[in-house]
Design an enzyme around this catalytic site. Structure first.
Site, mmCIF file in Angstrom:
data_model
loop_
_atom_site.group_PDB
_atom_site.id
_atom_site.type_symbol
_atom_site.label_atom_id
_atom_site.label_comp_id
_atom_site.label_asym_id
_atom_site.label_seq_id
_atom_site.Cartn_x
_atom_site.Cartn_y
_atom_site.Cartn_z
ATOM 1 N N SER A 1 0.823 -1.209 0.000
ATOM 2 C CA SER A 1 0.000 0.000 0.000
ATOM 3 C C SER A 1 0.859 1.262 0.000
ATOM 4 C CB SER A 1 -0.879 -0.027 1.252
ATOM 5 O OG SER A 1 -1.392 1.242 1.516
ATOM 6 N N TYR B 1 -2.304 -0.308 10.135
ATOM 7 C CA TYR B 1 -2.523 -0.846 8.777
ATOM 8 C C TYR B 1 -1.229 -0.723 7.966
ATOM 9 C CZ TYR B 1 -3.987 -1.019 3.895
ATOM 10 O OH TYR B 1 -4.077 -1.323 2.555
HETATM 11 N N1 LIG Z 1 -8.466 -0.234 -2.475
HETATM 12 C C1 LIG Z 1 -7.370 0.491 -2.259
HETATM 13 O O1 LIG Z 1 -7.329 1.704 -2.519
HETATM 14 C C2 LIG Z 1 -6.130 -0.149 -1.693
HETATM 15 C C3 LIG Z 1 -4.998 0.661 -1.481
HETATM 16 C C4 LIG Z 1 -3.857 0.067 -0.964
HETATM 17 C C5 LIG Z 1 -3.817 -1.278 -0.716
HETATM 18 N N2 LIG Z 1 -4.921 -2.044 -0.903
HETATM 19 C C6 LIG Z 1 -4.843 -3.475 -0.596
HETATM 20 O O2 LIG Z 1 -5.354 -4.206 -1.701
HETATM 21 C C7 LIG Z 1 -5.976 -5.408 -1.242
HETATM 22 C C8 LIG Z 1 -7.400 -5.482 -1.743
HETATM 23 O O3 LIG Z 1 -8.103 -4.345 -1.260
HETATM 24 P P1 LIG Z 1 -9.609 -4.037 -1.611
HETATM 25 O O4 LIG Z 1 -9.748 -2.586 -1.773
HETATM 26 O O5 LIG Z 1 -10.074 -4.952 -2.674
HETATM 27 O O6 LIG Z 1 -10.295 -4.412 -0.211
HETATM 28 P P2 LIG Z 1 -11.572 -5.336 0.120
HETATM 29 O O7 LIG Z 1 -11.793 -5.195 1.579
HETATM 30 O O8 LIG Z 1 -12.692 -4.987 -0.803
HETATM 31 O O9 LIG Z 1 -11.057 -6.789 -0.232
HETATM 32 C C9 LIG Z 1 -10.367 -7.615 0.672
HETATM 33 C C10 LIG Z 1 -11.112 -8.935 0.757
HETATM 34 O O10 LIG Z 1 -10.364 -9.790 1.601
HETATM 35 C C11 LIG Z 1 -11.258 -10.495 2.436
HETATM 36 N N3 LIG Z 1 -10.538 -10.851 3.663
HETATM 37 C C12 LIG Z 1 -10.146 -10.023 4.655
HETATM 38 N N4 LIG Z 1 -9.523 -10.723 5.620
HETATM 39 C C13 LIG Z 1 -9.507 -12.024 5.202
HETATM 40 C C14 LIG Z 1 -9.012 -13.220 5.772
HETATM 41 N N5 LIG Z 1 -8.419 -13.235 6.957
HETATM 42 N N6 LIG Z 1 -9.172 -14.365 5.072
HETATM 43 C C15 LIG Z 1 -9.796 -14.374 3.860
HETATM 44 N N7 LIG Z 1 -10.295 -13.263 3.297
HETATM 45 C C16 LIG Z 1 -10.158 -12.111 3.955
HETATM 46 C C17 LIG Z 1 -12.419 -9.552 2.697
HETATM 47 O O11 LIG Z 1 -13.622 -10.243 3.010
HETATM 48 C C18 LIG Z 1 -12.507 -8.799 1.373
HETATM 49 O O12 LIG Z 1 -13.489 -9.360 0.528
HETATM 50 C C19 LIG Z 1 -5.848 -5.384 0.276
HETATM 51 O O13 LIG Z 1 -4.699 -6.112 0.629
HETATM 52 C C20 LIG Z 1 -5.655 -3.917 0.591
HETATM 53 O O14 LIG Z 1 -4.981 -3.721 1.808
HETATM 54 C C21 LIG Z 1 -6.092 -1.517 -1.397
#
Ligand SMILES: NC(=O)c1ccc[n+]([C@@H]2O[C@H](COP(=O)([O-])OP(=O)(O)OC[C@H]3O[C@@H](n4cnc5c(N)ncnc54)[C@H](O)[C@@H]3O)[C@@H](O)[C@H]2O)c1
Length: 342
Positions: free
Chosen positions: A144, A169
């Protein structure tokens, strides 16, 4: 290629899974469908992939897609469930892993630290162990932009020091990079950490600004604008993110291995730092409604500005984000209106 996508019911995981399937890959999705935000959105995303709610709800049970058949399977599973995760690796025999499951969100980490330890640290360690024990060809995982913490020098570059996270985080994401480094070094597992910069677009997350603002503005409710609007973000459209992730997954690792480059980190952003108030203006324009802004101070854990230098991803993978915020916000608003029937 057979690929495990963790977090496949999540925003980015859903889009990446769909794109991999359309490109002919075999995908197994894992997600625990937790309650961090409205799980009906997670079920709806899975439905788009041909998995119905009943199939998606059963714990540790493998279901097959009604759209993609054998090509897409889904298992509801927490990545902290070490034994169950290990048997999925044992039976499914993946070529590569795209690890996107995590407890996301900066603000929530102030109230619920243990969710981040379980999913982002214990879960990540389990993924690494499975990659090690099952000869995975490449682990691609989500880091991130938050790892840059209070860094002032912009645009952020991969070589910048990232030792001062300002939220748990961010600390867990930086820890993931360190853990991946040790596994890549010790066990010669090619790993690539992608530092995502504020991803937005259709099927986006209800806890993020674009969704919250669109929801409130359309209902004529006030929106909370932190740091009195003096914020800038490198907003990255989901299709550009998906394109970059796919490029990294599909590339053969031989060249990297020859050069002994097992461990890699890349920024993945749009390379433009947009003013939050300009972003809000785009939402107003596409909704045809004015925002009522409640100007508030900076939130703990938040940073004032993000901006990604993406030269390394361009150089190594030919990454080329193309979506400007006007087109991107328009697509989101159109999706939001049709999904919520407003
Ligand atoms: N969306 C953004 O802007 C952004 C920015 C930086 C990093 N990220 C990273 O990208 C990745 C995806 O993010 P996103 O925006 O799709 O978030 P999101 O919350 O929509 O997707 C994450 C998914 O992981 C699942 N999850 C969480 N903990 C879990 C566990 N212990 N076991 C199994 N499943 C689990 C959740 O149910 C969710 O559906 C994450 O790692 C997030 O930290 C996202």
């Amino acid at each position: 290629m057979k690929i495990l996508v963790t977090g496949s019911a999540g925003f980015i995981g859903f889009h990446v899974s769909q794109s991999l399937l359309k490109r002919g890959h075999e995908v197994v999705g894992i997600d625990n469908i937790n309650l961090y935000y409205d799980p009906s959105l997670k079920f709806a995303r899975l439905h788009e992939l041909g998995i119905n709610k009943e199939q998606a709800s059963a714990h540790n049970n493998i279901s097959q897609s009604s759209i993609y058949g054998e090509q897409f399977k889904f298992i509801r599973l927490g990545i902290e469930e070490k034994e169950n995760l290990s048997s999925v690796f044992e039976t499914q025999k993946f070529d590569k892993v795209c690890h996107l499951a995590a407890q996301a969100g900066v603000r929530y980490s102030l109230e619920n630290p243990s969710a981040y330890i379980d999913s982002n640290l214990v879960g990540f360690a389990n993924i690494l162990e499975c990659c090690r024990n099952h000869a995975i060809q490449h682990l691609v995982y989500a880091s991130s932009s938050s790892v840059y913490g209070l860094n002032k020098k912009v645009p952020f570059q991969e070589e910048d020091q990232v030792d001062q996270p300002i939220s748990l985080y961010a600390a867990t994401k930086k820890s993931n990079e360190l853990m991946a480094h040790s596994y890549s070094h010790l066990y010669k597992i090619p790993s690539t950490g992608l530092r995502f910069f504020t991803v937005y677009g259709p099927w986006g997350r209800p806890d993020m600004a674009l969704f919250l603002f669109t929801d409130a503005i359309s209902k004529k409710q006030p929106i909370k604008v932190f740091n009195k609007g003096d914020m800038q973000r490198d907003f990255t459209y989901i299709d550009d993110i998906t394109e970059g992730v796919i490029k990294v997954i599909e590339q053969k690792e031989e060249k990297r291995i020859k050069k002994n480059e097992y461990y890699k980190i890349y920024n993945i952003g749009n390379n433009k730092s947009e003013k939050l108030l300009d972003f809000i203006m785009e939402i107003e324009k596409h909704l045809g409604k004015k925002a009522i802004m409640e100007m508030l101070p900076m939130q703990p854990g938040d940073v004032q500005k993000t901006w990604a230098n993406i030269n390394q991803l361009i150089q190594d993978y030919g990454y080329s984000p193309t979506t400007n915020i006007s087109d991107g916000v328009k697509s989101f608003v159109e999706w939001y209106k049709s999904y919520y029937k407003i």
